[in-house]
Design a protein around this motif. Structure first.
Motif, PDB file in Angstrom:
ATOM      1  N   LEU A  94       0.847  -1.195   0.000  1.00 36.23           N
ATOM      2  CA  LEU A  94       0.000   0.000   0.000  1.00 36.23           C
ATOM      3  C   LEU A  94       0.881   1.243   0.000  1.00 36.23           C
ATOM      4  N   GLU A  95       0.652   2.100  -0.952  1.00 38.06           N
ATOM      5  CA  GLU A  95       1.417   3.342  -1.030  1.00 38.06           C
ATOM      6  C   GLU A  95       1.020   4.277   0.117  1.00 38.06           C
ATOM      7  N   PRO A  96       1.936   5.147   0.546  1.00 36.12           N
ATOM      8  CA  PRO A  96       1.631   6.083   1.629  1.00 36.12           C
ATOM      9  C   PRO A  96       0.444   6.980   1.302  1.00 36.12           C
ATOM     10  N   SER A  97      -0.406   7.195   2.289  1.00 34.68           N
ATOM     11  CA  SER A  97      -1.577   8.057   2.085  1.00 34.68           C
ATOM     12  C   SER A  97      -1.391   9.435   2.702  1.00 34.68           C
ATOM     13  N   GLY A  98      -0.435   9.553   3.626  1.00 35.33           N
ATOM     14  CA  GLY A  98      -0.246  10.811   4.334  1.00 35.33           C
ATOM     15  C   GLY A  98      -1.310  11.058   5.398  1.00 35.33           C
ATOM     16  N   ARG A  99      -2.176  10.087   5.610  1.00 35.08           N
ATOM     17  CA  ARG A  99      -3.276  10.256   6.567  1.00 35.08           C
ATOM     18  C   ARG A  99      -2.862   9.866   7.986  1.00 35.08           C
ATOM     19  N   PRO A 100      -3.434  10.571   8.948  1.00 36.42           N
ATOM     20  CA  PRO A 100      -3.163  10.235  10.349  1.00 36.42           C
ATOM     21  C   PRO A 100      -4.017   9.045  10.796  1.00 36.42           C
ATOM     22  N   PHE A 101      -3.588   8.419  11.879  1.00 28.61           N
ATOM     23  CA  PHE A 101      -4.365   7.333  12.471  1.00 28.61           C
ATOM     24  C   PHE A 101      -4.237   7.385  13.989  1.00 28.61           C
ATOM     25  N   ARG A 102      -5.186   6.739  14.632  1.00 28.76           N
ATOM     26  CA  ARG A 102      -5.186   6.581  16.092  1.00 28.76           C
ATOM     27  C   ARG A 102      -5.971   5.307  16.380  1.00 28.76           C
ATOM     28  N   PHE A 103      -5.348   4.382  17.107  1.00 25.89           N
ATOM     29  CA  PHE A 103      -6.080   3.179  17.467  1.00 25.89           C
ATOM     30  C   PHE A 103      -5.561   2.610  18.785  1.00 25.89           C
ATOM     31  N   ALA A 104      -6.470   1.931  19.470  1.00 28.35           N
ATOM     32  CA  ALA A 104      -6.121   1.238  20.709  1.00 28.35           C
ATOM     33  C   ALA A 104      -5.541  -0.122  20.351  1.00 28.35           C
ATOM     34  N   LEU A 105      -4.618  -0.582  21.149  1.00 29.95           N
ATOM     35  CA  LEU A 105      -4.071  -1.909  20.945  1.00 29.95           C
ATOM     36  C   LEU A 105      -3.720  -2.538  22.274  1.00 29.95           C
ATOM     37  N   THR A 106      -3.599  -3.840  22.246  1.00 25.11           N
ATOM     38  CA  THR A 106      -3.256  -4.599  23.438  1.00 25.11           C
ATOM     39  C   THR A 106      -2.122  -5.549  23.089  1.00 25.11           C
ATOM     40  N   PHE A 107      -1.151  -5.616  23.973  1.00 23.60           N
ATOM     41  CA  PHE A 107      -0.052  -6.565  23.841  1.00 23.60           C
ATOM     42  C   PHE A 107      -0.225  -7.613  24.929  1.00 23.60           C
ATOM     43  N   THR A 126      -8.706  -3.450  10.602  1.00 24.09           N
ATOM     44  CA  THR A 126      -9.656  -2.898   9.627  1.00 24.09           C
ATOM     45  C   THR A 126      -9.856  -1.405   9.878  1.00 24.09           C
ATOM     46  N   GLY A 127      -9.992  -1.024  11.146  1.00 19.82           N
ATOM     47  CA  GLY A 127     -10.131   0.392  11.490  1.00 19.82           C
ATOM     48  C   GLY A 127      -8.923   1.202  11.055  1.00 19.82           C
ATOM     49  N   LEU A 128      -7.730   0.630  11.202  1.00 19.64           N
ATOM     50  CA  LEU A 128      -6.517   1.312  10.740  1.00 19.64           C
ATOM     51  C   LEU A 128      -6.577   1.510   9.228  1.00 19.64           C
ATOM     52  N   LEU A 129      -6.976   0.473   8.493  1.00 17.94           N
ATOM     53  CA  LEU A 129      -7.057   0.575   7.035  1.00 17.94           C
ATOM     54  C   LEU A 129      -8.086   1.618   6.599  1.00 17.94           C
ATOM     55  N   VAL A 130      -9.170   1.757   7.338  1.00 16.72           N
ATOM     56  CA  VAL A 130     -10.161   2.805   7.041  1.00 16.72           C
ATOM     57  C   VAL A 130      -9.540   4.178   7.274  1.00 16.72           C
ATOM     58  N   GLN A 131      -8.831   4.336   8.374  1.00 20.90           N
ATOM     59  CA  GLN A 131      -8.245   5.639   8.704  1.00 20.90           C
ATOM     60  C   GLN A 131      -7.199   6.087   7.693  1.00 20.90           C
ATOM     61  N   LEU A 135      -9.593   1.309   2.961  1.00 16.23           N
ATOM     62  CA  LEU A 135     -10.972   0.821   2.959  1.00 16.23           C
ATOM     63  C   LEU A 135     -11.921   1.974   3.232  1.00 16.23           C
ATOM     64  N   ARG A 136     -13.136   1.829   2.780  1.00 14.30           N
ATOM     65  CA  ARG A 136     -14.164   2.810   3.082  1.00 14.30           C
ATOM     66  C   ARG A 136     -15.048   2.283   4.189  1.00 14.30           C
ATOM     67  N   ALA A 137     -15.388   3.161   5.090  1.00 19.65           N
ATOM     68  CA  ALA A 137     -16.315   2.788   6.156  1.00 19.65           C
ATOM     69  C   ALA A 137     -17.723   2.754   5.576  1.00 19.65           C
ATOM     70  N   LYS A 138     -18.456   1.744   5.968  1.00 23.11           N
ATOM     71  CA  LYS A 138     -19.841   1.630   5.518  1.00 23.11           C
ATOM     72  C   LYS A 138     -20.695   2.583   6.344  1.00 23.11           C
ATOM     73  N   PRO A 139     -21.525   3.404   5.712  1.00 21.34           N
ATOM     74  CA  PRO A 139     -22.359   4.333   6.489  1.00 21.34           C
ATOM     75  C   PRO A 139     -23.286   3.579   7.436  1.00 21.34           C
TER      76      PRO A 139
END
Length: 140
Positions: A94-107, A126-131, A135-139
């Motif tokens: 996936l080429e860079p989009s320049g878009r920011p992201f924020r997500f929770a994660l657990t180790f 999936t949420g990261l890919l939408v951000q 991917l497009r979020a479904k309304p």
């Protein structure tokens, strides 16, 4: 391992990642350790674990992971965290989009003889890919 010994390893892990020191990061793992991650897949061995982590920081070099205090139960630990950054490098073709992201994660980590033998990373891939615009979020 004692709780204090686990904390020492976790502190070294956090510092190695913050400094993008993959050699120091890899040393924290057993030679046959296993990483399970939505991004890296399931890989075994220090080099494969370091490479899977390196790919994340190559795509998101400004990523900051903020960790909550760990929950430790014997030789297991859980860390809840948040990752924030920008997609500026290619990842998984996936080429860079320049878009920011924020997500929770657990180790979820398991230890043996002062080394990590398993690390499982859980997050909303999936949420990261939408951000980042893959991917497009479904309304609703």
């Amino acid at each position: 391992m004692t709780r204090d010994e686990v904390l020492v390893v976790l502190d070294r892990r956090r510092d190695a990642l913050a400094n993008r020191d993959m050699a120091a990061f890899a040393e924290l793992f057993d030679a046959n350790a296993r990483l399970e991650s939505p991004l890296a897949g399931a890989v075994t061995g220090r080099e494969a674990i370091a490479e899977g982590t390196r790919l994340f920081y190559k795509a998101f070099p400004d990523a900051v992971v903020t960790e909550e205090p760990p929950i430790i139960d014997g030789t297991r630990a859980v860390i809840v965290a948040e990752a924030v950054g920008t997609h500026v490098g290619s990842i998984m073709g996936l080429e860079p989009s320049g878009r920011p992201f924020r997500f929770a994660l657990t180790f979820v980590l398991e230890f043996d003889r002062d080394l990590i033998v398993r690390e499982r990373r859980i997050y909303d891939f999936t949420g990261l890919l939408v951000q980042i615009g893959v991917l497009r979020a479904k309304p609703a």
